[in-house]
Design a protein around this motif. Sequence first.
Motif, PDB file in Angstrom:
ATOM      1  N   GLY A  86      -4.604  -0.502  -0.936  1.00 38.43           N
ATOM      2  CA  GLY A  86      -5.721   0.246  -1.540  1.00 38.43           C
ATOM      3  C   GLY A  86      -6.655  -0.715  -2.207  1.00 38.43           C
ATOM      4  N   ASP A  87      -7.497   0.000  -2.909  1.00 37.25           N
ATOM      5  CA  ASP A  87      -8.692  -0.578  -3.799  1.00 37.25           C
ATOM      6  C   ASP A  87      -7.692  -1.120  -4.874  1.00 37.25           C
ATOM      7  N   MET A 108     -10.005  -4.658  -1.221  1.00 37.65           N
ATOM      8  CA  MET A 108      -9.178  -3.674  -0.934  1.00 37.65           C
ATOM      9  C   MET A 108      -8.234  -4.343   0.157  1.00 37.65           C
ATOM     10  N   LEU A 110      -4.887  -4.112   2.534  1.00 39.53           N
ATOM     11  CA  LEU A 110      -4.846  -2.957   3.718  1.00 39.53           C
ATOM     12  C   LEU A 110      -3.662  -3.775   4.529  1.00 39.53           C
ATOM     13  N   ASN A 236      -4.788  11.633   1.645  1.00 34.73           N
ATOM     14  CA  ASN A 236      -4.226  10.372   1.939  1.00 34.73           C
ATOM     15  C   ASN A 236      -2.778   9.996   1.366  1.00 34.73           C
ATOM     16  N   ARG A 237      -2.492  11.173   0.365  1.00 36.56           N
ATOM     17  CA  ARG A 237      -1.306  10.895  -0.529  1.00 36.56           C
ATOM     18  C   ARG A 237       0.351  11.570   0.000  1.00 36.56           C
ATOM     19  N   ALA A 253      -0.100   6.325  -1.671  1.00 34.46           N
ATOM     20  CA  ALA A 253      -1.328   6.434  -0.672  1.00 34.46           C
ATOM     21  C   ALA A 253      -1.143   5.748   0.537  1.00 34.46           C
ATOM     22  N   TYR A 255      -2.611   4.115   4.027  1.00 37.74           N
ATOM     23  CA  TYR A 255      -3.636   3.226   4.658  1.00 37.74           C
ATOM     24  C   TYR A 255      -3.309   2.650   6.101  1.00 37.74           C
ATOM     25  N   GLY A 259      -8.709   1.376   6.362  1.00 32.04           N
ATOM     26  CA  GLY A 259      -8.706   1.997   5.047  1.00 32.04           C
ATOM     27  C   GLY A 259      -7.999   3.196   4.851  1.00 32.04           C
ATOM     28  N   ALA A 260      -8.225   4.104   4.102  1.00 31.03           N
ATOM     29  CA  ALA A 260      -7.398   5.495   3.776  1.00 31.03           C
ATOM     30  C   ALA A 260      -7.273   6.250   5.012  1.00 31.03           C
TER      31      ALA A 260
END
Length: 345
Positions: A86-87, A108, A110, A236-237, A253, A255, A259-260
Amino acid sequence: MKNKSAVGLLVAVLITVVGCKTQKGKLEFVQPDSGKRIAYGEQVKLTLNFPNAAVDSVVYSIDGNVFETKRDTGSVVFDTKSYGLGDRSLSAKVYAAGKEDIAYSNVMVLPPNAQNFGFEVVNTFPHDDQSFTQGLQYQNGVMYESSGRYEKSQLKKVDLQTGKALQSVALDNKYFAEGMTIVDDKIVLLTWMENVAFIYNKENLKQVGSFGYGSSKEGWGLTYDGERMIKSDGTNRLYFLNAKTGAEESSIAVYDENGAVDQLNELEYIDGKVYANVYQQEVIVIIDPKTGAVEGRINLVGMYNENRKPVDNELNGIAYDHQAKRLFVTGKLWSKLFEIKLVAR
């Protein structure tokens, strides 16, 4: 014309010089570029542009947590495995000559590309086309299913071969049934926006308890890994719940390489991985619950087209026969339930 050209050239040179001086005097991250996508597991070098070579100390933080302090202007490295997907917010606070300055950046992180799968239909079974499927689980020859909608929600035991309910219990009209799972001799059933889960005796479907949600205010999908319940809430959790009390203990989270992955819905725990429907998509993602990485993606487009309505017809329902290694899927108001086999692409 020549004079105008000369003046223009002089202005351009002055702008360039001033710009260089401005950049030289600014504390900022040179590496990595802000917003850069980083592969999970990569060692990331953090390099700064310092206005002055002499510093007292530099404090580097990730997501607000200090991870290294230096007394020079050299680069530092952080391991993405220590901070997850994630971020990631990066900051560097510089102390020099009694003053402090700070620079910010972000990356980010990934996972690698997910493995893509198609499907092969092995068997087809009848399914109640009035069942707004929210949760599905197979155990000891019986299919357990929760069906949603206000004033119509119910929990039932279903005969796989006929699709007929063997036993059922209705929820109060004010509740919208969502995902469910079996925990030992109990069935735990989520409700959508009512912030409560109900616990039933598996044999007679009598309610024996309930619990409220924590930070995840909505109930979508639910599964059990043998130690904890795993819950989705449409984001997305994934949330990990105490199997006895229902209390949220942690979350992660999810991914993929893009991304998410939002709108995680109905869940099933299979051989150490979480299989999740993605709401309003004909897709099931295979998630590593330790990292949140999507490791696989099952494309089920075209599996069911029979009299499908434009809305309220989503793929939703994953069940697994752990003894015979059979994977079942269905959807809301579908007249069929499918046993499928994955085909690698």
